[in-house]
Motif scaffolding. Sequence first.
Motif, PDB file in Angstrom:
ATOM      1  N   TRP A 127     -80.627  87.236  64.155  1.00  0.00           N
ATOM      2  CA  TRP A 127     -80.718  88.239  65.221  1.00  0.00           C
ATOM      3  C   TRP A 127     -81.807  87.841  66.212  1.00  0.00           C
ATOM      4  N   GLY A 128     -82.946  87.433  65.688  1.00  0.00           N
ATOM      5  CA  GLY A 128     -84.063  87.046  66.541  1.00  0.00           C
ATOM      6  C   GLY A 128     -83.823  85.760  67.314  1.00  0.00           C
ATOM      7  N   GLN A 129     -82.941  84.922  66.827  1.00  0.00           N
ATOM      8  CA  GLN A 129     -82.662  83.643  67.480  1.00  0.00           C
ATOM      9  C   GLN A 129     -81.768  83.796  68.715  1.00  0.00           C
ATOM     10  N   GLN A 130     -81.000  84.865  68.767  1.00  0.00           N
ATOM     11  CA  GLN A 130     -80.076  85.059  69.886  1.00  0.00           C
ATOM     12  C   GLN A 130     -80.806  85.610  71.111  1.00  0.00           C
ATOM     13  N   PRO A 131     -80.343  85.256  72.309  1.00  0.00           N
ATOM     14  CA  PRO A 131     -80.928  85.870  73.505  1.00  0.00           C
ATOM     15  C   PRO A 131     -80.637  87.373  73.510  1.00  0.00           C
ATOM     16  N   PRO A 132     -81.537  88.192  74.065  1.00  0.00           N
ATOM     17  CA  PRO A 132     -81.361  89.653  74.021  1.00  0.00           C
ATOM     18  C   PRO A 132     -80.035  90.149  74.616  1.00  0.00           C
ATOM     19  N   ARG A 133     -79.578  89.519  75.685  1.00  0.00           N
ATOM     20  CA  ARG A 133     -78.307  89.956  76.282  1.00  0.00           C
ATOM     21  C   ARG A 133     -77.149  89.298  75.537  1.00  0.00           C
ATOM     22  N   GLY A 134     -76.192  90.104  75.165  1.00  0.00           N
ATOM     23  CA  GLY A 134     -74.999  89.576  74.515  1.00  0.00           C
ATOM     24  C   GLY A 134     -75.165  89.242  73.046  1.00  0.00           C
ATOM     25  N   ARG A 135     -76.169  89.820  72.412  1.00  0.00           N
ATOM     26  CA  ARG A 135     -76.353  89.563  70.981  1.00  0.00           C
ATOM     27  C   ARG A 135     -75.149  90.055  70.191  1.00  0.00           C
ATOM     28  N   LEU A 136     -74.805  89.268  69.185  1.00  0.00           N
ATOM     29  CA  LEU A 136     -73.743  89.652  68.260  1.00  0.00           C
ATOM     30  C   LEU A 136     -74.367  90.120  66.947  1.00  0.00           C
ATOM     31  N   PRO A 137     -73.708  91.019  66.225  1.00  0.00           N
ATOM     32  CA  PRO A 137     -74.178  91.338  64.873  1.00  0.00           C
ATOM     33  C   PRO A 137     -74.234  90.047  64.054  1.00  0.00           C
ATOM     34  N   VAL A 138     -75.200  89.963  63.153  1.00  0.00           N
ATOM     35  CA  VAL A 138     -75.417  88.723  62.400  1.00  0.00           C
ATOM     36  C   VAL A 138     -75.174  88.948  60.917  1.00  0.00           C
ATOM     37  N   LEU A 139     -74.398  88.031  60.340  1.00  0.00           N
ATOM     38  CA  LEU A 139     -74.114  88.036  58.907  1.00  0.00           C
ATOM     39  C   LEU A 139     -74.938  86.942  58.244  1.00  0.00           C
ATOM     40  N   GLY A 140     -75.687  87.325  57.213  1.00  0.00           N
ATOM     41  CA  GLY A 140     -76.441  86.369  56.408  1.00  0.00           C
ATOM     42  C   GLY A 140     -75.977  86.471  54.966  1.00  0.00           C
ATOM     43  N   ALA A 141     -76.067  85.384  54.228  1.00  0.00           N
ATOM     44  CA  ALA A 141     -75.650  85.393  52.822  1.00  0.00           C
ATOM     45  C   ALA A 141     -76.551  84.468  52.022  1.00  0.00           C
ATOM     46  N   ASP A 142     -76.681  84.787  50.751  1.00  0.00           N
ATOM     47  CA  ASP A 142     -77.408  83.896  49.854  1.00  0.00           C
ATOM     48  C   ASP A 142     -76.786  83.962  48.468  1.00  0.00           C
ATOM     49  N   THR A 143     -76.741  82.807  47.825  1.00  0.00           N
ATOM     50  CA  THR A 143     -76.129  82.679  46.504  1.00  0.00           C
ATOM     51  C   THR A 143     -77.145  82.117  45.522  1.00  0.00           C
ATOM     52  N   ALA A 144     -77.153  82.674  44.322  1.00  0.00           N
ATOM     53  CA  ALA A 144     -78.006  82.148  43.254  1.00  0.00           C
ATOM     54  C   ALA A 144     -77.188  82.032  41.976  1.00  0.00           C
ATOM     55  N   VAL A 145     -77.397  80.943  41.281  1.00  0.00           N
ATOM     56  CA  VAL A 145     -76.846  80.759  39.945  1.00  0.00           C
ATOM     57  C   VAL A 145     -77.948  81.183  38.980  1.00  0.00           C
ATOM     58  N   VAL A 146     -77.590  82.026  38.012  1.00  0.00           N
ATOM     59  CA  VAL A 146     -78.595  82.616  37.130  1.00  0.00           C
ATOM     60  C   VAL A 146     -78.233  82.352  35.669  1.00  0.00           C
ATOM     61  N   VAL A 147     -79.184  81.774  34.937  1.00  0.00           N
ATOM     62  CA  VAL A 147     -79.042  81.534  33.501  1.00  0.00           C
ATOM     63  C   VAL A 147     -80.225  82.199  32.818  1.00  0.00           C
ATOM     64  N   GLU A 148     -79.936  83.111  31.898  1.00  0.00           N
ATOM     65  CA  GLU A 148     -80.992  83.817  31.161  1.00  0.00           C
ATOM     66  C   GLU A 148     -82.049  84.378  32.113  1.00  0.00           C
ATOM     67  N   ASN A 149     -81.587  85.003  33.175  1.00  0.00           N
ATOM     68  CA  ASN A 149     -82.426  85.648  34.189  1.00  0.00           C
ATOM     69  C   ASN A 149     -83.285  84.666  34.990  1.00  0.00           C
ATOM     70  N   GLU A 150     -82.997  83.373  34.890  1.00  0.00           N
ATOM     71  CA  GLU A 150     -83.701  82.359  35.676  1.00  0.00           C
ATOM     72  C   GLU A 150     -82.793  81.874  36.803  1.00  0.00           C
ATOM     73  N   ILE A 151     -83.343  81.839  38.007  1.00  0.00           N
ATOM     74  CA  ILE A 151     -82.592  81.394  39.181  1.00  0.00           C
ATOM     75  C   ILE A 151     -82.558  79.873  39.216  1.00  0.00           C
ATOM     76  N   LEU A 152     -81.339  79.335  39.285  1.00  0.00           N
ATOM     77  CA  LEU A 152     -81.172  77.901  39.501  1.00  0.00           C
ATOM     78  C   LEU A 152     -80.793  77.723  40.968  1.00  0.00           C
ATOM     79  N   GLY A 153     -81.717  77.277  41.759  1.00  0.00           N
ATOM     80  CA  GLY A 153     -81.456  77.082  43.184  1.00  0.00           C
ATOM     81  C   GLY A 153     -80.764  75.755  43.433  1.00  0.00           C
ATOM     82  N   LYS A 154     -80.957  75.232  44.622  1.00  0.00           N
ATOM     83  CA  LYS A 154     -80.408  73.920  44.954  1.00  0.00           C
ATOM     84  C   LYS A 154     -81.314  72.866  44.323  1.00  0.00           C
ATOM     85  N   PRO A 155     -80.740  71.873  43.669  1.00  0.00           N
ATOM     86  CA  PRO A 155     -81.584  70.855  43.030  1.00  0.00           C
ATOM     87  C   PRO A 155     -82.329  70.016  44.065  1.00  0.00           C
TER      88      PRO A 155
END
Length: 196
Positions: free
Chosen positions: A61-89
């Motif tokens: 949202w902050g990266q877009q110019p103020p005029r003509g801003r579009l709604p922004v979709l963000g996503a994040d994925t985590a793999v979890v084993v025994e409550n531990e996050i395995l991120g990107k190696p």
Amino acid sequence: MRGLFPPIALASTSPRRQALLAQIGVEFKRLDIKVDESPQPAERPTSYVYRLALAKARAGWGQQPPRGRLPVLGADTAVVVENEILGKPADRAQAGVMLTRLSGRSHQVLTAVALTNGDEAQYRLSVSTVTFKRLTKDECEAYLASGEGLDKAGAYAIQGWAALFISRLEGSYSGVMGLPLYETGELLGNLQERKK
């Protein structure tokens, strides 16, 4: 299904997320967003993916110019084993450790999506359980040599060769890929309703 949802900005350069949005007919512009993806001390996996999805959406949202801003979709994925996050190696060796941890067991894949129009944000969470068969040393080595999982949470890509390792999936295939389409559709549908 073009026209079902309003145009948005996607706070991601992930080819998988782009392909999934295109699959459901969403018009979007891609934003190259950088956020620190380090887990905070004692942060729960669910809080982690929610925090990062929102941080990406807000940065977009902050990266877009103020005029003509579009709604922004963000996503994040985590793999979890025994409550531990395995991120990107960080490297091939760490990817090997992750594959060994996933071998012959079930783990969770959490993907949070956040949609913001600057004033407010909405969130959804997809939780899937993925079961890997017991991997042989040769299978691990061949997969590591492919390089496919080196930029993926948990060091694997369900839509690639790692599909050969998955004996069971409970939940969202697209969520494991990185953008749960059902939850994303809910957010975009809510946005469309508000525009009426």
